[in-house]
Design a protein around this motif. Structure first.
Motif, mmCIF file in Angstrom:
data_model
loop_
_atom_site.group_PDB
_atom_site.id
_atom_site.type_symbol
_atom_site.label_atom_id
_atom_site.label_comp_id
_atom_site.label_asym_id
_atom_site.label_seq_id
_atom_site.Cartn_x
_atom_site.Cartn_y
_atom_site.Cartn_z
ATOM 1 N N LYS A 6 19.251 -14.174 -19.221
ATOM 2 C CA LYS A 6 19.930 -13.706 -18.021
ATOM 3 C C LYS A 6 18.890 -13.199 -17.036
ATOM 4 C CE LYS A 6 24.415 -12.351 -19.738
ATOM 5 N NZ LYS A 6 25.385 -11.263 -19.827
ATOM 6 N N TYR A 9 18.278 -7.994 -13.035
ATOM 7 C CA TYR A 9 18.773 -7.485 -11.767
ATOM 8 C C TYR A 9 18.094 -6.179 -11.411
ATOM 9 C CZ TYR A 9 22.486 -10.931 -12.047
ATOM 10 O OH TYR A 9 23.185 -12.103 -12.117
ATOM 11 N N SER A 37 23.959 -16.153 0.576
ATOM 12 C CA SER A 37 23.448 -15.788 -0.740
ATOM 13 C C SER A 37 22.406 -14.676 -0.687
ATOM 14 C CB SER A 37 22.836 -17.029 -1.388
ATOM 15 O OG SER A 37 21.808 -17.516 -0.566
ATOM 16 N N GLU A 38 22.359 -13.940 0.407
ATOM 17 C CA GLU A 38 21.359 -12.864 0.528
ATOM 18 C C GLU A 38 21.569 -11.768 -0.512
ATOM 19 O OE1 GLU A 38 19.898 -12.843 5.139
ATOM 20 O OE2 GLU A 38 21.763 -11.782 4.677
ATOM 21 N N VAL A 39 22.818 -11.506 -0.885
ATOM 22 C CA VAL A 39 23.091 -10.472 -1.887
ATOM 23 C C VAL A 39 22.484 -10.872 -3.221
ATOM 24 C CG1 VAL A 39 24.893 -9.235 -3.137
ATOM 25 C CG2 VAL A 39 25.181 -9.699 -0.728
ATOM 26 N N LYS A 40 22.595 -12.140 -3.583
ATOM 27 C CA LYS A 40 22.018 -12.616 -4.840
ATOM 28 C C LYS A 40 20.500 -12.445 -4.837
ATOM 29 C CE LYS A 40 25.608 -15.925 -5.951
ATOM 30 N NZ LYS A 40 25.913 -17.312 -6.307
ATOM 31 N N SER A 41 19.874 -12.728 -3.722
ATOM 32 C CA SER A 41 18.424 -12.548 -3.620
ATOM 33 C C SER A 41 18.039 -11.088 -3.787
ATOM 34 C CB SER A 41 17.912 -13.056 -2.281
ATOM 35 O OG SER A 41 17.990 -14.444 -2.212
ATOM 36 N N ARG A 43 19.746 -8.770 -5.368
ATOM 37 C CA ARG A 43 19.986 -8.396 -6.777
ATOM 38 C C ARG A 43 18.832 -8.835 -7.674
ATOM 39 N NH1 ARG A 43 24.741 -6.115 -7.986
ATOM 40 N NH2 ARG A 43 26.507 -6.565 -6.648
ATOM 41 N N LEU A 44 18.224 -9.964 -7.338
ATOM 42 C CA LEU A 44 17.093 -10.459 -8.122
ATOM 43 C C LEU A 44 15.774 -9.797 -7.730
ATOM 44 C CD1 LEU A 44 17.979 -14.252 -8.246
ATOM 45 C CD2 LEU A 44 18.112 -12.600 -10.101
ATOM 46 N N TYR A 71 17.613 -17.438 -1.452
ATOM 47 C CA TYR A 71 18.018 -17.677 -2.838
ATOM 48 C C TYR A 71 17.646 -19.101 -3.217
ATOM 49 C CZ TYR A 71 21.055 -17.684 -6.949
ATOM 50 O OH TYR A 71 21.544 -17.754 -8.221
ATOM 51 N N ASN A 74 20.481 -21.939 -3.380
ATOM 52 C CA ASN A 74 21.368 -22.015 -2.229
ATOM 53 C C ASN A 74 21.367 -23.438 -1.673
ATOM 54 O OD1 ASN A 74 22.967 -21.445 -0.034
ATOM 55 N ND2 ASN A 74 21.377 -20.380 1.097
#
Length: 156
Positions: A6, A9, A37-41, A43-44, A71, A74
């Motif tokens: 996984k 985060y 997808s900025e939130v995913k970036s 979080r990573l 991301y 994306n």
């Protein structure tokens, strides 16, 4: 078959240079408007608050120069990594900040970005005044003295 790992985060991003370069007078927490997808970036951990600052323009607060790397997976539109992002504050908070910013030498600096309990990204802004070189030296000297005192306390 090997298990897929996984992704790790990140829950908090810090602007480490901010407290060294500025004296923080007041803080305020604001939401941030992100696209795609900025939130995913974020979080990573693919975001950076270094060299970023906030400005008030036409009654709205904007975060400038925050780097969010696109991301990897994306497939939709590609966004500019350093685009201006709108910060979400109430009108009364913006008016208070605006009146304080008109004082000499004050600026809005993002101190940290974090996810609250509901998983929403928030930015902690600091109302800051720039430090002079001798102020920075004094801060470093005081911090070193505190560390030395703590070491001596632990020995006895």
């Amino acid at each position: 078959m090997a298990k897929q790992q996984k992704p790790q985060y990140v829950t908090t991003l810090f602007n480490r240079k901010a407290r060294h370069e500025y004296t923080i007078l007041d803080t305020i927490v604001a939401g941030i408007e992100l696209h795609g997808s900025e939130v995913k970036s974020v979080r990573l951990g693919k975001a950076s608050l270094n060299d970023s600052y906030a400005v008030i323009h036409r009654g709205e607060v904007w975060l400038e120069n925050m780097q969010i790397t696109p991301y990897l997976h994306n497939t939709l539109e590609q966004l500019d990594p350093k685009r201006s992002r709108k910060l979400l504050l109430q009108k009364s908070e913006i008016l208070k900040l605006n009146s304080k910013l008109h004082e000499k030498g004050l600026t809005l600096i993002p101190l940290k970005a974090f996810f609250n309990k509901r998983g929403i990204l928030k930015i902690e802004l600091g109302l800051a005044k720039g430090k002079k070189l001798y102020d920075k030296r004094e801060t470093i000297k005081n911090r070193d003295a505190e560390r030395q005192i703590q070491r001596l306390k632990q020995q006895y």
